[in-house]
Design a protein around this motif. Structure first.
Motif, short mmCIF file in Angstrom:
data_model
loop_
_atom_site.label_atom_id
_atom_site.label_comp_id
_atom_site.label_asym_id
_atom_site.label_seq_id
_atom_site.Cartn_x
_atom_site.Cartn_y
_atom_site.Cartn_z
N GLN A 2 3.42 -10.81 -3.05
CA GLN A 2 3.57 -11.98 -2.19
C GLN A 2 4.84 -11.90 -1.35
OE1 GLN A 2 1.23 -14.66 -1.88
NE2 GLN A 2 2.48 -14.80 -0.04
N GLU A 3 5.95 -11.47 -1.96
CA GLU A 3 7.20 -11.36 -1.21
C GLU A 3 7.10 -10.32 -0.09
OE1 GLU A 3 8.43 -12.99 -5.23
OE2 GLU A 3 7.17 -11.32 -4.61
N VAL A 4 6.45 -9.20 -0.38
CA VAL A 4 6.28 -8.17 0.64
C VAL A 4 5.34 -8.66 1.74
CG1 VAL A 4 5.51 -5.81 1.11
CG2 VAL A 4 6.77 -6.31 -0.98
N ALA A 5 4.27 -9.31 1.36
CA ALA A 5 3.34 -9.87 2.35
C ALA A 5 4.06 -10.88 3.24
CB ALA A 5 2.14 -10.50 1.66
N THR A 40 -4.55 1.70 -1.12
CA THR A 40 -5.69 2.58 -1.39
C THR A 40 -5.75 3.71 -0.36
OG1 THR A 40 -7.27 1.26 -0.12
CG2 THR A 40 -7.04 0.74 -2.46
N ARG A 41 -5.16 3.48 0.82
CA ARG A 41 -5.15 4.49 1.88
C ARG A 41 -3.84 5.29 1.91
NH1 ARG A 41 -7.53 0.01 5.74
NH2 ARG A 41 -9.70 0.26 5.23
N LYS A 42 -3.00 5.06 0.90
CA LYS A 42 -1.70 5.75 0.80
C LYS A 42 -0.83 5.46 2.03
CE LYS A 42 -3.01 8.65 -2.71
NZ LYS A 42 -3.28 7.83 -3.81
N TYR A 43 -0.86 4.23 2.49
CA TYR A 43 -0.08 3.77 3.62
C TYR A 43 0.74 2.58 3.15
CZ TYR A 43 1.01 2.03 8.31
OH TYR A 43 1.67 1.60 9.43
N GLY A 44 1.72 2.19 3.90
CA GLY A 44 2.50 1.02 3.58
C GLY A 44 3.76 1.36 2.82
N PRO A 45 4.53 0.35 2.50
CA PRO A 45 5.80 0.57 1.80
C PRO A 45 5.56 1.11 0.39
CG PRO A 45 5.33 -1.78 1.95
CD PRO A 45 4.28 -1.07 2.76
N PRO A 46 6.49 1.93 -0.10
CA PRO A 46 6.31 2.47 -1.44
C PRO A 46 6.44 1.38 -2.51
CG PRO A 46 8.48 3.04 -0.60
CD PRO A 46 7.74 2.36 0.51
N PRO A 102 13.25 -3.95 -2.35
CA PRO A 102 13.37 -4.51 -1.00
C PRO A 102 13.95 -3.53 0.03
CG PRO A 102 14.07 -6.12 -2.63
CD PRO A 102 13.82 -4.83 -3.36
N ASP A 103 14.96 -2.76 -0.35
CA ASP A 103 15.57 -1.81 0.60
C ASP A 103 14.57 -0.74 1.02
OD1 ASP A 103 17.96 -3.18 0.59
OD2 ASP A 103 18.89 -1.88 -0.92
N GLN A 104 13.66 -0.35 0.12
CA GLN A 104 12.65 0.65 0.48
C GLN A 104 11.60 0.07 1.43
OE1 GLN A 104 11.13 2.14 -3.25
NE2 GLN A 104 12.81 3.61 -3.46
N VAL A 105 11.27 -1.20 1.24
CA VAL A 105 10.33 -1.87 2.15
C VAL A 105 10.95 -1.94 3.55
CG1 VAL A 105 9.09 -4.02 2.66
CG2 VAL A 105 9.28 -3.22 0.29
N LYS A 106 12.22 -2.33 3.62
CA LYS A 106 12.90 -2.41 4.91
C LYS A 106 13.02 -1.04 5.55
CE LYS A 106 15.34 -6.50 3.36
NZ LYS A 106 16.58 -7.05 2.83
N ALA A 107 13.31 -0.01 4.76
CA ALA A 107 13.42 1.35 5.29
C ALA A 107 12.06 1.83 5.81
CB ALA A 107 13.93 2.30 4.21
N TRP A 108 10.98 1.46 5.13
CA TRP A 108 9.65 1.83 5.59
C TRP A 108 9.37 1.21 6.96
CZ3 TRP A 108 5.29 -1.26 6.52
CH2 TRP A 108 4.13 -0.55 6.82
#
Length: 59
Positions: free
Chosen positions: A8-11, A26-32, A44-50
Motif C-alpha cells: 500500500q505504501e509503495v502504491a 510477475t513480469r520482473k518489473y518494478g521496484p525491488p 523506501p530508498d530502493q523504491v526511490k532509486a528505482w
C-alpha cells in the motif's frame, strides 16, 4: 534503517493501484521487493532509486 514499506505504501508513493504492483512483480518489473513471510516489503530508498533509474518520460 527506515521502516519497510508494504504494498500500500509503495502504491501510494508511485500513485498506482496495488494490482499494478503485483502484475509488475510477475513480469520482473518494478521496484525491488523482498518476501517477509507471506508479505512483500520494500526498502523506501530502493523504491526511490528505482524511480530515479527510469528513463525520462517513463515515470
Amino acid at each position: 534503517m527506515n521502516k519497510l514499506w508494504g504494498m500500500q505504501e509503495v502504491a501510494d508513493f508511485l500513485d498506482v493501484p496495488i494490482n499494478t504492483l503485483y502484475q509488475w512483480r510477475t513480469r520482473k518489473y518494478g521496484p525491488p521487493g523482498k518476501r517477509v513471510g507471506k508479505y512483500v516489503r520494500f526498502v523506501p530508498d530502493q523504491v526511490k532509486a528505482w524511480v530515479e533509474s527510469l528513463p525520462d518520460g517513463t515515470a
